[in-house]
Design a protein around this motif. Structure first.
Motif, mmCIF file in Angstrom:
data_model
loop_
_atom_site.group_PDB
_atom_site.id
_atom_site.type_symbol
_atom_site.label_atom_id
_atom_site.label_comp_id
_atom_site.label_asym_id
_atom_site.label_seq_id
_atom_site.Cartn_x
_atom_site.Cartn_y
_atom_site.Cartn_z
ATOM 1 N N PHE A 120 -5.279 1.626 -11.974
ATOM 2 C CA PHE A 120 -6.629 2.161 -12.130
ATOM 3 C C PHE A 120 -6.525 3.596 -12.651
ATOM 4 C CE2 PHE A 120 -8.918 -0.965 -9.304
ATOM 5 C CZ PHE A 120 -9.926 -1.239 -10.199
ATOM 6 N N PHE A 121 -5.465 4.300 -12.257
ATOM 7 C CA PHE A 121 -5.171 5.633 -12.789
ATOM 8 C C PHE A 121 -3.961 5.483 -13.689
ATOM 9 C CE2 PHE A 121 -7.624 6.779 -9.094
ATOM 10 C CZ PHE A 121 -8.409 7.819 -9.574
ATOM 11 N N ASP A 122 -4.172 5.661 -14.973
ATOM 12 C CA ASP A 122 -3.117 5.381 -15.949
ATOM 13 C C ASP A 122 -2.737 6.620 -16.748
ATOM 14 O OD1 ASP A 122 -5.347 5.698 -17.553
ATOM 15 O OD2 ASP A 122 -5.116 3.806 -18.617
ATOM 16 N N MET A 130 6.147 14.324 9.177
ATOM 17 C CA MET A 130 5.473 13.109 8.715
ATOM 18 C C MET A 130 5.561 13.034 7.184
ATOM 19 S SD MET A 130 1.608 11.803 9.426
ATOM 20 C CE MET A 130 0.683 12.441 8.042
ATOM 21 N N ASN A 131 6.016 11.920 6.677
ATOM 22 C CA ASN A 131 6.187 11.763 5.235
ATOM 23 C C ASN A 131 5.014 11.068 4.553
ATOM 24 O OD1 ASN A 131 8.700 12.988 4.988
ATOM 25 N ND2 ASN A 131 9.772 11.115 5.522
ATOM 26 N N TYR A 132 4.222 10.326 5.327
ATOM 27 C CA TYR A 132 3.169 9.508 4.726
ATOM 28 C C TYR A 132 1.786 9.986 5.137
ATOM 29 C CZ TYR A 132 7.076 6.256 4.139
ATOM 30 O OH TYR A 132 8.272 5.693 3.797
ATOM 31 N N VAL A 133 0.823 9.668 4.291
ATOM 32 C CA VAL A 133 -0.592 9.870 4.571
ATOM 33 C C VAL A 133 -1.142 8.499 4.951
ATOM 34 C CG1 VAL A 133 -2.815 10.452 3.513
ATOM 35 C CG2 VAL A 133 -0.777 11.728 2.878
ATOM 36 N N GLU A 134 -1.956 8.431 5.968
ATOM 37 C CA GLU A 134 -2.602 7.163 6.308
ATOM 38 C C GLU A 134 -3.409 6.703 5.093
ATOM 39 O OE1 GLU A 134 -2.508 5.208 9.036
ATOM 40 O OE2 GLU A 134 -0.970 6.546 9.872
ATOM 41 N N LEU A 135 -3.347 5.416 4.799
ATOM 42 C CA LEU A 135 -4.050 4.905 3.621
ATOM 43 C C LEU A 135 -5.545 5.216 3.699
ATOM 44 C CD1 LEU A 135 -3.618 3.454 0.949
ATOM 45 C CD2 LEU A 135 -4.049 1.299 2.124
ATOM 46 N N ASP A 136 -6.112 5.175 4.912
ATOM 47 C CA ASP A 136 -7.539 5.483 5.061
ATOM 48 C C ASP A 136 -7.867 6.923 4.671
ATOM 49 O OD1 ASP A 136 -8.349 2.946 5.821
ATOM 50 O OD2 ASP A 136 -8.137 3.353 7.968
ATOM 51 N N SER A 137 -6.885 7.810 4.724
ATOM 52 C CA SER A 137 -7.090 9.219 4.365
ATOM 53 C C SER A 137 -6.678 9.525 2.929
ATOM 54 C CB SER A 137 -6.278 10.116 5.301
ATOM 55 O OG SER A 137 -6.642 9.898 6.632
ATOM 56 N N HIS A 149 -11.051 -1.743 -3.839
ATOM 57 C CA HIS A 149 -12.152 -1.974 -4.776
ATOM 58 C C HIS A 149 -12.614 -3.428 -4.693
ATOM 59 C CE1 HIS A 149 -14.254 -2.172 -8.667
ATOM 60 N NE2 HIS A 149 -14.370 -0.853 -8.537
ATOM 61 N N ALA A 150 -13.906 -3.638 -4.648
ATOM 62 C CA ALA A 150 -14.465 -4.985 -4.470
ATOM 63 C C ALA A 150 -14.001 -5.971 -5.540
ATOM 64 C CB ALA A 150 -15.993 -4.919 -4.447
ATOM 65 N N SER A 151 -13.764 -5.487 -6.759
ATOM 66 C CA SER A 151 -13.369 -6.396 -7.833
ATOM 67 C C SER A 151 -11.896 -6.809 -7.751
ATOM 68 C CB SER A 151 -13.650 -5.769 -9.198
ATOM 69 O OG SER A 151 -12.803 -4.663 -9.411
ATOM 70 N N MET A 152 -11.082 -6.029 -7.037
ATOM 71 C CA MET A 152 -9.649 -6.338 -6.917
ATOM 72 C C MET A 152 -9.117 -5.908 -5.552
ATOM 73 S SD MET A 152 -7.753 -5.620 -10.556
ATOM 74 C CE MET A 152 -8.254 -3.929 -10.814
ATOM 75 N N PRO A 153 -9.641 -6.479 -4.481
ATOM 76 C CA PRO A 153 -9.142 -6.057 -3.167
ATOM 77 C C PRO A 153 -7.707 -6.513 -2.939
ATOM 78 C CG PRO A 153 -10.590 -7.948 -2.937
ATOM 79 C CD PRO A 153 -10.646 -7.534 -4.387
ATOM 80 N N VAL A 154 -6.940 -5.676 -2.291
ATOM 81 C CA VAL A 154 -5.554 -5.975 -1.955
ATOM 82 C C VAL A 154 -5.533 -6.650 -0.582
ATOM 83 C CG1 VAL A 154 -3.305 -4.935 -1.446
ATOM 84 C CG2 VAL A 154 -4.697 -4.051 -3.335
ATOM 85 N N GLU A 155 -4.729 -7.698 -0.455
ATOM 86 C CA GLU A 155 -4.596 -8.409 0.820
ATOM 87 C C GLU A 155 -4.115 -7.454 1.911
ATOM 88 O OE1 GLU A 155 -5.361 -11.628 1.464
ATOM 89 O OE2 GLU A 155 -6.020 -11.922 -0.612
ATOM 90 N N ALA A 156 -4.541 -7.698 3.150
ATOM 91 C CA ALA A 156 -4.206 -6.825 4.277
ATOM 92 C C ALA A 156 -2.698 -6.664 4.459
ATOM 93 C CB ALA A 156 -4.846 -7.349 5.557
ATOM 94 N N ASP A 157 -1.939 -7.743 4.310
ATOM 95 C CA ASP A 157 -0.482 -7.648 4.463
ATOM 96 C C ASP A 157 0.127 -6.713 3.426
ATOM 97 O OD1 ASP A 157 -0.591 -9.419 6.563
ATOM 98 O OD2 ASP A 157 0.171 -11.130 5.419
ATOM 99 N N ASP A 158 -0.398 -6.747 2.212
ATOM 100 C CA ASP A 158 0.094 -5.850 1.164
ATOM 101 C C ASP A 158 -0.381 -4.416 1.398
ATOM 102 O OD1 ASP A 158 1.479 -7.889 -0.055
ATOM 103 O OD2 ASP A 158 0.115 -8.084 -1.762
ATOM 104 N N LEU A 159 -1.640 -4.266 1.828
ATOM 105 C CA LEU A 159 -2.161 -2.917 2.098
ATOM 106 C C LEU A 159 -1.278 -2.181 3.096
ATOM 107 C CD1 LEU A 159 -6.057 -3.081 2.463
ATOM 108 C CD2 LEU A 159 -4.732 -1.754 0.817
ATOM 109 N N ALA A 160 -0.793 -2.909 4.085
ATOM 110 C CA ALA A 160 0.054 -2.297 5.115
ATOM 111 C C ALA A 160 1.367 -1.770 4.542
ATOM 112 C CB ALA A 160 0.327 -3.308 6.229
ATOM 113 N N TRP A 201 -9.551 3.859 -2.640
ATOM 114 C CA TRP A 201 -10.486 2.915 -3.253
ATOM 115 C C TRP A 201 -9.825 2.011 -4.300
ATOM 116 C CZ3 TRP A 201 -11.387 2.679 -8.440
ATOM 117 C CH2 TRP A 201 -10.994 3.777 -9.212
ATOM 118 N N ILE A 202 -8.722 2.471 -4.924
ATOM 119 C CA ILE A 202 -8.090 1.623 -5.937
ATOM 120 C C ILE A 202 -7.470 0.377 -5.319
ATOM 121 C CG2 ILE A 202 -7.712 3.562 -7.491
ATOM 122 C CD1 ILE A 202 -4.762 3.509 -6.847
ATOM 123 N N PHE A 203 -7.223 0.428 -4.011
ATOM 124 C CA PHE A 203 -6.641 -0.720 -3.316
ATOM 125 C C PHE A 203 -7.683 -1.524 -2.552
ATOM 126 C CE2 PHE A 203 -3.312 2.586 -3.544
ATOM 127 C CZ PHE A 203 -2.488 1.933 -4.440
#
Length: 164
Positions: free
Chosen positions: A127-129, A1-8, A17-28, A13-15
Motif C-alpha cells: 500500500f506504501f510503495d 522493547m524492539n517492537y511496536v504493538e500493531l494496534d499502535s 483495510h476492509a478490501s484486503m484484511p489480513v487473517e488473524a494468524d498472519d496479523l500476529a 490500517w494497511i493490514f
C-alpha cells in the motif's frame, strides 16, 4: 522493547483495510519495530548514511546498479485479482516460509514478519510503495519495490551484520 504493538502502529490500517484484511494468524506475525530498532536494522542491513531509497548514494549497496536484475512489473499483479506474488519474485526467492524477513519502508519504519506471511499478504505491504526493500534474514537476495510499479531483485554484498 524492539517492537511496536500493531494496534499502535501508524500504518496498521494497511493490514486491516476492509478490501484486503489480513487473517488473524498472519496479523500476529506482522511485527513493526520501534523507530530506534528500525534505525539500527536500517544502518546494519541497508545504509548508514541514507534515510530512504530516494537518497541512496555511493557507498550504499543498493545504489550499486550492478547487483540488480532487470526491472519487472509488480503493479499489474497488485491491481489484479490474483493474490500470488509476481512470478519473478517467487522464481528467484526459494526461501522457506518460516524465514524471517524485514520489509524496510525507510530508516525509521521496518516491519518483521515471516516469508510465508509476506507472500500471502504482499499487497498489503505495498500500500506504501515509496521504494521499500524486502530483505531475508541471513539471505543474500533482496527485492527493491519501486514507486513506478516495478521491482528489481538484487544480491547483497558480503558483510556480517552485527547482532544477527
Amino acid at each position: 522493547m524492539n517492537y511496536v504493538e500493531l494496534d499502535s502502529y501508524s500504518r496498521k490500517w494497511i493490514f486491516t483495510h476492509a478490501s484486503m484484511p489480513v487473517e488473524a494468524d498472519d496479523l500476529a506475525q506482522i511485527k513493526p519495530f520501534t523507530q530506534a530498532r528500525s534505525a539500527q536494522l536500517w544502518r546494519e542491513h541497508v545504509s548508514s548514511q541514507s534515510p530512504d531509497a530516494d537518497h541512496f548514494e555511493k557507498g550504499d549497496w543498493p545504489a550499486d546498479q550492478k547487483i540488480w536484475s532487470q526491472s519487472f512489473d509488480w503493479q499489474s499483479a497488485w491491481d489484479g485479482d490474483d493474490i500470488d506474488l509476481p512470478d519473478a519474485i517467487s522464481a528467484e526467492l526459494s526461501w522457506e516460509d518460516n524465514t524471517t524477513v524485514f520489509f524496510c519502508y525507510e530508516k525509521y519504519n521496518v516491519v518483521e514478519t515471516k516469508w510465508g506471511v509476506f507472500k500471502r499478504n504482499w499487497k498489503n505491504f505495498l500500500f506504501f510503495d515509496d521504494g521499500p526493500l524486502l530483505l531475508g534474514r541471513k539471505k543474500k537476495q533482496a527485492v527493491w519495490f519501486k514507486s513506478n510499479g516495478t521491482f528489481q531483485i538484487g544480491h547483497r554484498p558480503d558483510r556480517t551484520p552485527s547482532g544477527e
